[in-house]
Design an enzyme around this catalytic site. Structure first.
Site, PDB file in Angstrom:
ATOM      1  N   LYS A  74       0.748  -1.155   0.120  1.00 60.55           N
ATOM      2  CA  LYS A  74       0.117  -0.103   0.051  1.00 60.55           C
ATOM      3  C   LYS A  74       0.829   1.210  -0.128  1.00 60.55           C
ATOM      4  CE  LYS A  74      -3.978  -1.866   2.214  1.00 60.55           C
ATOM      5  NZ  LYS A  74      -5.296  -1.791   3.191  1.00 60.55           N
ATOM      6  N   ASP A 110      -9.924   2.643   1.992  1.00 58.01           N
ATOM      7  CA  ASP A 110     -10.104   2.244   3.473  1.00 58.01           C
ATOM      8  C   ASP A 110     -10.585   3.137   4.582  1.00 58.01           C
ATOM      9  OD1 ASP A 110      -8.993  -0.409   2.999  1.00 58.01           O
ATOM     10  OD2 ASP A 110      -6.957   0.308   3.089  1.00 58.01           O
TER      11      ASP A 110
END
Ligand code: NAP
Length: 289
Positions: A74, A110
């Site tokens: 990420k 997220d």
């Protein structure tokens, strides 16, 4: 259009990470594509860290429409993209890539996924005192979203220096105070009494570690909302003990489905069929448990 067939026009979306075998995203997105009659497929790609640059180059070369990005890529993936959305840059992590004719742009769903799940449960974070357990990748996005929303944060982490660094990094967006503390029973006991929300953003309690919780049951109370972001098991030890103490509980599945729904909308430009995605993800998770 296709229901179950891959055609010459099928667009590809997927997930890259080093452990993708248990992902529920193919089932969740596959059902959503079919429901909306979209000629898309979603597949997982196991990508090790040393292959990440080639995987991103491959996305461009093969005209893959969209990717989700998970552990451990990420952060590293940000340097390989053409553009990174302002929020994702602020958080310091990308979990979604959109390929627009060879231009790769990174987003983070997220953090807004967590916030959406909280708000859909009827909980508004502004003005609330929120304890966050953890200072890893997931905590980072969650803290960013909560700090920006006007919550008062106390970040508790085993390695306190990570919590301190995270708290410091939130200064540009935080509207209320952000504190960092070592995670142990005394600090929890002091902070939990007047807390409104407790978020477990650590991996403690996740399968196979299902008999552990970082919060002693006697500290939980019925004024708390407890959000455990762990997906498997669906009801962690913390989740069960919080429910038994009369606290309101929110499971990790809610965040998982909202982040997926927001990624789906970025790739397809269509409203995600949230209820269907939720049902499919739940079914797939039960299968994994
Ligand atoms: P990560 O970056 O590896 O961070 C792990 C965190 O857990 C760190 O804060 C670490 O503390 C803490 N921790 C681990 N073992 C511990 C222990 N024995 N005692 C106390 N603290 C401990 O992982 P992540 O990406 O943030 O993910 C964390 C969890 O969130 C995972 O379970 C993941 O599956 C879940 N998650 C769920 C969603 C969702 O959509 N529902 C999304 C993302 C992540 P130290 O810093 O002290 O090591």
């Amino acid at each position: 259009m296709t229901n179950n067939r891959v055609t010459g026009r099928t667009r590809v979306c997927g997930l890259i990470g080093d452990r993708v075998e248990h992902s529920v995203s193919p089932m969740m997105h596959g059902a959503a594509f079919r429901k909306l009659g979209l000629d898309y497929v979603y597949v997982t790609f196991k990508v090790m860290p040393e292959s990440l640059p080639e995987a991103v180059a491959g996305m461009r070369a093969l005209n893959i429409r969209g990717l989700n990005v998970t552990i451990p890529h990420k952060i590293a993936v940000m340097g390989l993209l053409d553009e990174v959305d302002t929020h994702a840059r602020g958080i310091g992590a990308v979990n979604t890539i959109v390929n627009d004719n060879g231009v790769l742009k990174g987003y983070n769903t997220d953090a807004p996924g967590f916030l959406r799940a909280l708000r859909e449960a009827g909980v508004e974070p502004a003005g609330k005192k929120i304890l966050i357990l953890g200072a890893g990748g997931a905590a980072r996005g969650i803290c960013y979203a909560l700090a920006e929303s006007g919550a008062r944060l106390v970040i508790l982490n085993r390695q306190v220096e990570r919590a301190t660094a995270l708290a410091r990094s939130l200064a540009p967006v935080a509207r209320e105070s952000v504190e960092a503390l070592p995670l142990h029973e005394t600090s929890l006991q002091n902070e939990i009494k007047d807390a409104d929300i407790l978020v477990n953003a650590t991996s403690v309690g996740m399968t196979p570690d299902i008999d552990h919780s970082l919060v002693p049951a006697h500290l939980l109370h019925d004024k708390l909302v407890v959000f455990d972001i762990i997906g498997i098991p669906a009801r962690t030890k913390l989740f069960q003990e919080a429910a038994a103490a009369g606290a309101r509980t929110i499971a990790g599945l809610e965040m998982l489905v909202w982040q997926g729904a927001l990624s789906f909308e970025l790739w397809t430009g269509q409203s995600a069929p949230f209820e269907l995605m939720h049902r499919e993800a739940q079914k797939a998770l039960q299968h994994e448990e």
